[in-house]
Design an enzyme around this catalytic site. Structure first.
Site, mmCIF file in Angstrom:
data_model
loop_
_atom_site.group_PDB
_atom_site.id
_atom_site.type_symbol
_atom_site.label_atom_id
_atom_site.label_comp_id
_atom_site.label_asym_id
_atom_site.label_seq_id
_atom_site.Cartn_x
_atom_site.Cartn_y
_atom_site.Cartn_z
ATOM 1 N N CYS A 80 -22.447 16.263 29.656
ATOM 2 C CA CYS A 80 -23.291 15.111 29.332
ATOM 3 C C CYS A 80 -24.528 15.094 30.227
ATOM 4 O O CYS A 80 -24.432 14.746 31.404
ATOM 5 C CB CYS A 80 -22.467 13.829 29.517
ATOM 6 N N CYS A 86 -25.638 11.606 31.353
ATOM 7 C CA CYS A 86 -24.814 11.076 32.451
ATOM 8 C C CYS A 86 -25.153 11.749 33.777
ATOM 9 O O CYS A 86 -25.279 11.094 34.807
ATOM 10 C CB CYS A 86 -23.332 11.329 32.189
ATOM 11 N N ASP A 87 -25.265 13.073 33.772
ATOM 12 C CA ASP A 87 -25.276 13.815 35.037
ATOM 13 C C ASP A 87 -26.605 14.474 35.384
ATOM 14 O O ASP A 87 -26.767 14.959 36.511
ATOM 15 C CB ASP A 87 -24.178 14.897 34.999
HETATM 16 C C1 LIG Z 1 -17.316 14.318 31.697
HETATM 17 C C2 LIG Z 1 -17.916 13.092 31.048
HETATM 18 C C3 LIG Z 1 -18.794 12.323 31.768
HETATM 19 C C4 LIG Z 1 -19.340 11.164 31.195
HETATM 20 N N1 LIG Z 1 -20.193 10.414 31.951
HETATM 21 C C5 LIG Z 1 -20.724 9.284 31.424
HETATM 22 C C6 LIG Z 1 -21.604 8.458 32.189
HETATM 23 O O1 LIG Z 1 -21.931 8.756 33.355
HETATM 24 N N2 LIG Z 1 -22.089 7.329 31.589
HETATM 25 C C7 LIG Z 1 -21.756 6.971 30.315
HETATM 26 O O2 LIG Z 1 -22.201 5.913 29.853
HETATM 27 N N3 LIG Z 1 -20.931 7.734 29.566
HETATM 28 C C8 LIG Z 1 -20.419 8.880 30.078
HETATM 29 N N4 LIG Z 1 -19.605 9.677 29.313
HETATM 30 C C9 LIG Z 1 -19.342 9.282 27.921
HETATM 31 C C10 LIG Z 1 -18.276 8.167 27.888
HETATM 32 O O3 LIG Z 1 -17.151 8.555 28.660
HETATM 33 C C11 LIG Z 1 -17.857 7.897 26.453
HETATM 34 O O4 LIG Z 1 -18.986 7.583 25.678
HETATM 35 C C12 LIG Z 1 -16.870 6.724 26.387
HETATM 36 O O5 LIG Z 1 -15.723 6.999 27.168
HETATM 37 C C13 LIG Z 1 -16.438 6.457 24.942
HETATM 38 O O6 LIG Z 1 -15.469 5.454 24.955
HETATM 39 P P1 LIG Z 1 -14.424 5.272 23.758
HETATM 40 O O7 LIG Z 1 -13.604 4.105 24.156
HETATM 41 O O8 LIG Z 1 -15.126 5.266 22.479
HETATM 42 O O9 LIG Z 1 -13.538 6.614 23.724
HETATM 43 P P2 LIG Z 1 -12.727 7.433 24.813
HETATM 44 O O10 LIG Z 1 -13.230 7.190 26.170
HETATM 45 O O11 LIG Z 1 -12.724 8.841 24.287
HETATM 46 O O12 LIG Z 1 -11.245 6.821 24.722
HETATM 47 C C14 LIG Z 1 -10.421 7.055 23.620
HETATM 48 C C15 LIG Z 1 -8.981 6.760 24.019
HETATM 49 O O13 LIG Z 1 -8.167 6.811 22.847
HETATM 50 C C16 LIG Z 1 -6.932 7.397 23.179
HETATM 51 N N5 LIG Z 1 -6.308 7.913 21.958
HETATM 52 C C17 LIG Z 1 -6.804 8.855 21.109
HETATM 53 N N6 LIG Z 1 -5.949 9.076 20.084
HETATM 54 C C18 LIG Z 1 -4.897 8.231 20.275
HETATM 55 C C19 LIG Z 1 -3.684 7.996 19.553
HETATM 56 N N7 LIG Z 1 -3.387 8.672 18.440
HETATM 57 N N8 LIG Z 1 -2.818 7.059 20.026
HETATM 58 C C20 LIG Z 1 -3.101 6.380 21.157
HETATM 59 N N9 LIG Z 1 -4.228 6.587 21.899
HETATM 60 C C21 LIG Z 1 -5.119 7.488 21.461
HETATM 61 C C22 LIG Z 1 -7.337 8.499 24.153
HETATM 62 O O14 LIG Z 1 -6.220 8.925 24.945
HETATM 63 C C23 LIG Z 1 -8.402 7.799 24.977
HETATM 64 O O15 LIG Z 1 -7.868 7.148 26.106
HETATM 65 C C24 LIG Z 1 -19.024 10.809 29.869
HETATM 66 C C25 LIG Z 1 -18.120 11.614 29.127
HETATM 67 C C26 LIG Z 1 -17.580 12.748 29.712
HETATM 68 C C27 LIG Z 1 -16.596 13.586 28.916
#
Ligand SMILES: Cc1cc2nc3c(=O)[nH]c(=O)nc-3n(C[C@H](O)[C@H](O)[C@H](O)COP(=O)(O)OP(=O)(O)OC[C@H]3O[C@@H](n4cnc5c(N)ncnc54)[C@H](O)[C@@H]3O)c2cc1C
Length: 306
Positions: free
Chosen positions: A131, A134-135
């Site tokens: 990302c 982010c970084d």
């Molecule tokens: C390395 C990295 C660094 C990042 N740094 C930043 C940053 O600095 N700033 C920023 O704003 N964003 C950052 N991001 C992006 C940010 O993390 C995501 O945009 C955000 O987490 C999305 O949130 P979400 O809730 O949509 O999904 P996710 O965070 O992907 O959460 C989805 C959840 O659903 C659960 N899940 C999936 N399928 C199932 C199932 N069948 N049953 C039960 N549970 C399930 C998963 O286990 C997970 O916990 C980064 C991403 C990465 C990978």
């Protein structure tokens, strides 16, 4: 029967859970791993508003979780394995039990595709990133490599030139897949070196990235680029396994289409966060989606038009 089931306890699910519990909906949030989602894998977040000094990914989601639980949100450690969705009934089958709900919010997120090479796992968060938004700012005046050749890789490489002293764009072919306009833009930037016909084979370093070993696919020659950061943009996979046989609408990459109120093609089923088709996947957009989805779900349960 629950009023609302939310699947996935990342930032989108935790925010939807906060809003729904605060609105006194009988809500359960199901999570297959530890609550937190992708942001747990990042060391430091400095672009989430309200924290001028930044904070760790763990602390950010731990705060979100405690805040939601303060309003009575129930978070249960269960993996959803199947959904049965008809206009009359919404059934959520988990690895432990079968549940029924009036409304459903999908917040299963997404994950960046990995290279699968030596050093990648060890150095993720220590120089290997998925990302640039982010970084990128952590690499001011340093040399970085970007892996990939599509629109995202090129856009992110251009973004990184704001910070890095040099950006190597490494691509396995001898031309980019990105749109012509982006190709023209990147080729015009003096700080960018295009490295053709090359695939990464190893990321070098122990405490941090020191370089990346590349193999030229035409000559098999191995060379090392001395970089402090490796940004990988070889695809981003939606966690949509539960959804593919159901009548949702998807974009070309498998992300779920919603309207502006997070309503999917199935009435009473909402999607929020990274699983949703949109142009920016960040914590700030995930929490906005989560709030809207919970509010829309409440209206749906009360029988209003969403
Ligand atoms: C390395 C990295 C660094 C990042 N740094 C930043 C940053 O600095 N700033 C920023 O704003 N964003 C950052 N991001 C992006 C940010 O993390 C995501 O945009 C955000 O987490 C999305 O949130 P979400 O809730 O949509 O999904 P996710 O965070 O992907 O959460 C989805 C959840 O659903 C659960 N899940 C999936 N399928 C199932 C199932 N069948 N049953 C039960 N549970 C399930 C998963 O286990 C997970 O916990 C980064 C991403 C990465 C990978």
């Amino acid at each position: 029967m629950e009023d609302l089931i939310i699947i996935g306890a990342g930032p989108a699910g935790l925010t939807a859970g906060l809003y729904a519990s605060r609105a006194r909906l009988k809500t359960v949030l199901l999570e297959k791993l530890a609550p937190g989602g992708q942001i747990l894998t990042t060391d430091w977040v400095e672009n989430y508003p309200g924290f001028p000094e930044g904070l760790s990914g763990y602390e950010l989601v731990d705060r979100m979780k405690r805040q939601a639980e303060n309003f009575g949100l129930k978070i249960e450690g269960k993996e959803v394995v199947r959904l049965e969705l008809t206009p009359e009934k919404k059934v959520v089958v988990t690895n432990k039990e079968t549940m029924e709900t009036k409304a459903l919010i999908l917040t299963t997120g997404a994950s960046p595709r990995k290279l699968g090479i030596e050093g990648e796992g060890l150095l993720t968060g220590k120089g290997v990133s998925y990302c640039a938004t982010c970084d990128g700012p952590f690499y001011r005046d340093q040399q970085v490599a970007v892996i990939g050749g599509g629109d995202t890789a090129v856009e992110e490489a251009i973004f990184l030139t704001k910070f890095a002293s040099r950006v190597y764009l490494v691509h396995r072919r001898d031309e980019l897949r990105a749109t012509k306009l982006l190709q023209e833009r990147i080729k015009a930037i003096e700080k960018v070196n295009l490295v053709w016909d090359s695939v990464p084979v190893r990321i070098v370093g122990q405490a941090g990235v020191e370089g990346i070993e590349l193999k030229n696919v035409k000559t098999d020659e191995i060379s090392t680029l001395p970089v402090e950061g490796v940004f990988v943009f070889v695809g981003y996979d939606p966690s949509n396994a539960l959804l593919i046989d159901l009548p949702f609408q998807f974009d070309d990459f498998g992300f779920v289409k919603t309207d502006g109120n997070m309503q999917t093609a199935i009435p009473g089923v909402f999607a929020a966060g990274d699983i949703r088709s949109k142009i920016l996947r960040q914590v700030s957009t995930a929490v906005g989606d989560g709030a809207l989805a919970a509010f829309a779900a409440e209206r749906y349960i009360e029988g209003h038009q969403v």
